[in-house]
Enzyme design. Structure first.
Site, PDB file in Angstrom:
ATOM      1  N   GLU A 149      -8.504  11.490  -6.682  1.00  0.00           N
ATOM      2  CA  GLU A 149      -8.451  10.065  -7.017  1.00  0.00           C
ATOM      3  C   GLU A 149      -8.801   9.850  -8.486  1.00  0.00           C
ATOM      4  O   GLU A 149      -9.752  10.450  -8.988  1.00  0.00           O
ATOM      5  CB  GLU A 149      -9.446   9.320  -6.130  1.00  0.00           C
ATOM      6  CG  GLU A 149      -8.935   7.988  -5.654  1.00  0.00           C
ATOM      7  CD  GLU A 149      -7.704   8.122  -4.764  1.00  0.00           C
ATOM      8  OE1 GLU A 149      -6.598   7.820  -5.273  1.00  0.00           O
ATOM      9  OE2 GLU A 149      -7.834   8.507  -3.604  1.00  0.00           O
ATOM     10  N   SER A 187       5.656  -0.349  -1.556  1.00  0.00           N
ATOM     11  CA  SER A 187       6.542  -0.534  -2.725  1.00  0.00           C
ATOM     12  C   SER A 187       7.292   0.768  -3.043  1.00  0.00           C
ATOM     13  O   SER A 187       8.498   0.747  -3.282  1.00  0.00           O
ATOM     14  CB  SER A 187       5.761  -1.033  -3.947  1.00  0.00           C
ATOM     15  OG  SER A 187       4.747  -0.128  -4.315  1.00  0.00           O
ATOM     16  N   ASP A 211       2.964   8.045  -5.714  1.00  0.00           N
ATOM     17  CA  ASP A 211       3.534   7.339  -4.563  1.00  0.00           C
ATOM     18  C   ASP A 211       4.997   7.702  -4.356  1.00  0.00           C
ATOM     19  O   ASP A 211       5.448   7.948  -3.244  1.00  0.00           O
ATOM     20  CB  ASP A 211       3.423   5.827  -4.760  1.00  0.00           C
ATOM     21  CG  ASP A 211       2.002   5.377  -4.985  1.00  0.00           C
ATOM     22  OD1 ASP A 211       1.081   6.204  -4.811  1.00  0.00           O
ATOM     23  OD2 ASP A 211       1.804   4.197  -5.353  1.00  0.00           O
TER      24      ASP A 211
HETATM   25  P1  ADP Z   1       1.675  -1.580  -1.522  1.00  0.00           P
HETATM   26  O1  ADP Z   1       2.628  -0.734  -2.283  1.00  0.00           O
HETATM   27  O2  ADP Z   1       0.273  -1.091  -1.580  1.00  0.00           O
HETATM   28  O3  ADP Z   1       2.092  -1.839  -0.106  1.00  0.00           O
HETATM   29  P2  ADP Z   1       2.534  -3.497  -3.455  1.00  0.00           P
HETATM   30  O4  ADP Z   1       2.028  -4.834  -3.836  1.00  0.00           O
HETATM   31  O5  ADP Z   1       2.680  -2.452  -4.491  1.00  0.00           O
HETATM   32  O6  ADP Z   1       1.627  -2.996  -2.242  1.00  0.00           O
HETATM   33  O7  ADP Z   1       3.976  -3.653  -2.785  1.00  0.00           O
HETATM   34  C1  ADP Z   1       4.189  -4.607  -1.761  1.00  0.00           C
HETATM   35  C2  ADP Z   1       5.519  -5.295  -2.008  1.00  0.00           C
HETATM   36  O8  ADP Z   1       6.626  -4.413  -1.671  1.00  0.00           O
HETATM   37  C3  ADP Z   1       5.723  -6.505  -1.113  1.00  0.00           C
HETATM   38  O9  ADP Z   1       5.093  -7.646  -1.663  1.00  0.00           O
HETATM   39  C4  ADP Z   1       7.239  -6.625  -1.121  1.00  0.00           C
HETATM   40  O10 ADP Z   1       7.697  -7.233  -2.316  1.00  0.00           O
HETATM   41  C5  ADP Z   1       7.694  -5.168  -1.132  1.00  0.00           C
HETATM   42  N1  ADP Z   1       7.921  -4.749   0.258  1.00  0.00           N
HETATM   43  C6  ADP Z   1       7.095  -4.033   1.043  1.00  0.00           C
HETATM   44  N2  ADP Z   1       7.588  -3.870   2.278  1.00  0.00           N
HETATM   45  C7  ADP Z   1       8.772  -4.527   2.296  1.00  0.00           C
HETATM   46  C8  ADP Z   1       9.775  -4.753   3.288  1.00  0.00           C
HETATM   47  N3  ADP Z   1       9.635  -4.286   4.544  1.00  0.00           N
HETATM   48  N4  ADP Z   1      10.870  -5.470   2.942  1.00  0.00           N
HETATM   49  C9  ADP Z   1      11.001  -5.947   1.683  1.00  0.00           C
HETATM   50  N5  ADP Z   1      10.097  -5.774   0.719  1.00  0.00           N
HETATM   51  C10 ADP Z   1       8.993  -5.083   1.008  1.00  0.00           C
HETATM   52 MG    MG Z   2       2.563  -0.394  -4.409  1.00  0.00          MG
END
Ligand code: ADP
Ligand code: MG
Length: 376
Positions: A35, A120, A164
């Site tokens: 980390e 994401s 990631d």
């Molecule tokens: P993490 O990567 O930790 O989950 P992030 O804020 O980096 O959090 O990414 C989340 C974003 O990715 C959501 O707000 C959305 O815009 C996009 N996302 C995640 N899952 C989906 C999905 N199933 N369909 C469309 N967009 C998605």
């Molecule tokens: Mg993310």
């Protein structure tokens, strides 16, 4: 096809008519150890989780459709919505000289959003693999991962390392992935938890990562200044001997980075030897270092780790940048419900938010299916 992939195909057919040409899916990830090492040119050890985002694509107009949000967006300009992730991937392909032309795509998935499990990267990786195949580019998985990172950094505007996207595109089932963030070399490391009757439990503390941006940037700049005090390019090159020449915050932050890089390499050896007890001790040591030297833990994360330890977890630590977010525990499968219950009680006693739990096995990375048919 997996259920999520079938759902994407069905959404495509309902929205655009006809069958898609391809469907791809890609997983979220957790980081097992390593980390705050990525931006220091060091090592990380993530594994993919069995939660995925799928995309069904075909050529032609129609836009980008999210079945989960039930909305269609035009391929065009950034608008701070979910569609920026696939748009960013198409943009990054264009930057490499591969114009995507007109394509349409339907998305659906079950990676928890915004929990630090990297939904994401999952949506980027699925889009990249699908577009690569649709356009017949034949890019390598590593190049696709770098392209996805570029989309996230330069199009969406989120500063993140390569972990990631590498995890989502390169992980194998029953394995973790050792990534050298400087050379971008990666290799699979066996992690057959099912055979060892072990489970990985993720605790989402649901603490808003409020101080995260400032805290993260502070840590990064202290690492840079520590490296420059030592006359090094990156802390990756620093040794324990070098610590004698540092003091104050530079000393503490560098001590974490140096020891954490060593722990990742030791963890890989432990996994190669199937020695989960050793691996677990390294997880606890990683947590202590993040708490005491890097100072990015929170009372909630510490409480989860201590509760897991008291209930016989093999190892536990915060995962992700800290300041809230998630922690993980590696534990005998039979213990997992007990640990979750005990943790809920400790959180309630301390007046913390009610935590959410997920349980994962190391899953396979992004996958592509050609000419999928709908099975409704
Ligand atoms: P993490 O990567 O930790 O989950 P992030 O804020 O980096 O959090 O990414 C989340 C974003 O990715 C959501 O707000 C959305 O815009 C996009 N996302 C995640 N899952 C989906 C999905 N199933 N369909 C469309 N967009 C998605
Ligand atoms: Mg993310």
């Amino acid at each position: 096809m997996r259920e999520t992939e079938q759902k994407a195909v069905k959404a495509y057919t309902e929205k655009f008519g006809g069958a898609p040409e391809l469907v791809a899916s890609a997983p979220g990830r957790i980081n097992l150890i390593g980390e705050h090492t990525d931006y220091n040119g060091g090592f990380v050890l993530p594994c993919a989780i069995d939660r995925r985002i799928a995309v069904a694509v075909g050529t032609g107009e129609g836009g980008l459709y999210s079945a989960d949000f039930d909305e269609t967006r035009e391929p065009g300009e950034r608008d701070d919505s979910w569609a920026d992730y696939p748009r960013g991937v198409a943009w990054a392909m264009g930057e490499k000289g591969h114009e995507t032309g007109s394509f349409r795509a339907a998305f659906t998935g079950d990676v928890p959003l915004g929990s630090g499990l990297s939904s994401s990267a999952a949506i980027e990786a699925a889009t990249a693999l699908a577009l690569d195949a649709l356009l017949g580019l034949g890019m390598s998985r590593k190049d696709l991962a770098v392209l996805c990172q570029r989309a996230e950094n330069d199009y969406v505007g989120v500063a993140s390392g390569i972990m990631d996207q590498y995890a989502s595109l390169l992980c194998e089932a029953g394995a973790a992935l050792l990534v050298d963030c400087r050379s971008l070399e990666a290799k699979s490391v066996p992690l057959d938890l099912a055979a060892a009757d072990l489970a990985l439990v993720v605790c989402d503390t649901r603490v808003e990562r409020g101080l995260a941006d400032t805290g993260y940037n502070d840590r990064r700049s202290t690492c840079e200044s520590a490296a420059s005090t030592l006359g090094l390019e990156e802390l990756r090159e620093a040794t324990e001997e070098d610590l004698k020449r540092l003091s104050g915050e530079e000393l503490k932050r560098a001590r974490h980075v140096i020891s954490e890089n060593a722990r990742v390499l030791e963890a890989v050896e432990a996994l190669n030897d199937n020695d989960f007890d050793h691996f677990g001790r390294l997880m606890y040591a990683s947590h202590a270092s993040l708490r005491d030297d890097y100072e990015v833990s929170t009372p909630e994360l510490d409480t989860f780790v201590e509760t897991a330890r008291q209930h016989g977890a093999t190892g536990a630590r915060l995962t992700g940048a800290g300041f809230g977010g998630c922690a993980i525990a590696l534990l005998p499968k039979a213990q997992s419900d007990r640990v979750k219950r005990a943790c809920k009680r400790s959180f309630a006693d301390a007046d913390f938010e009610d935590p959410a739990f997920y349980e994962f096995l190391p899953a396979t990375g992004a996958e592509l299916t050609r000419s999928p048919s709908v099975q409704v």
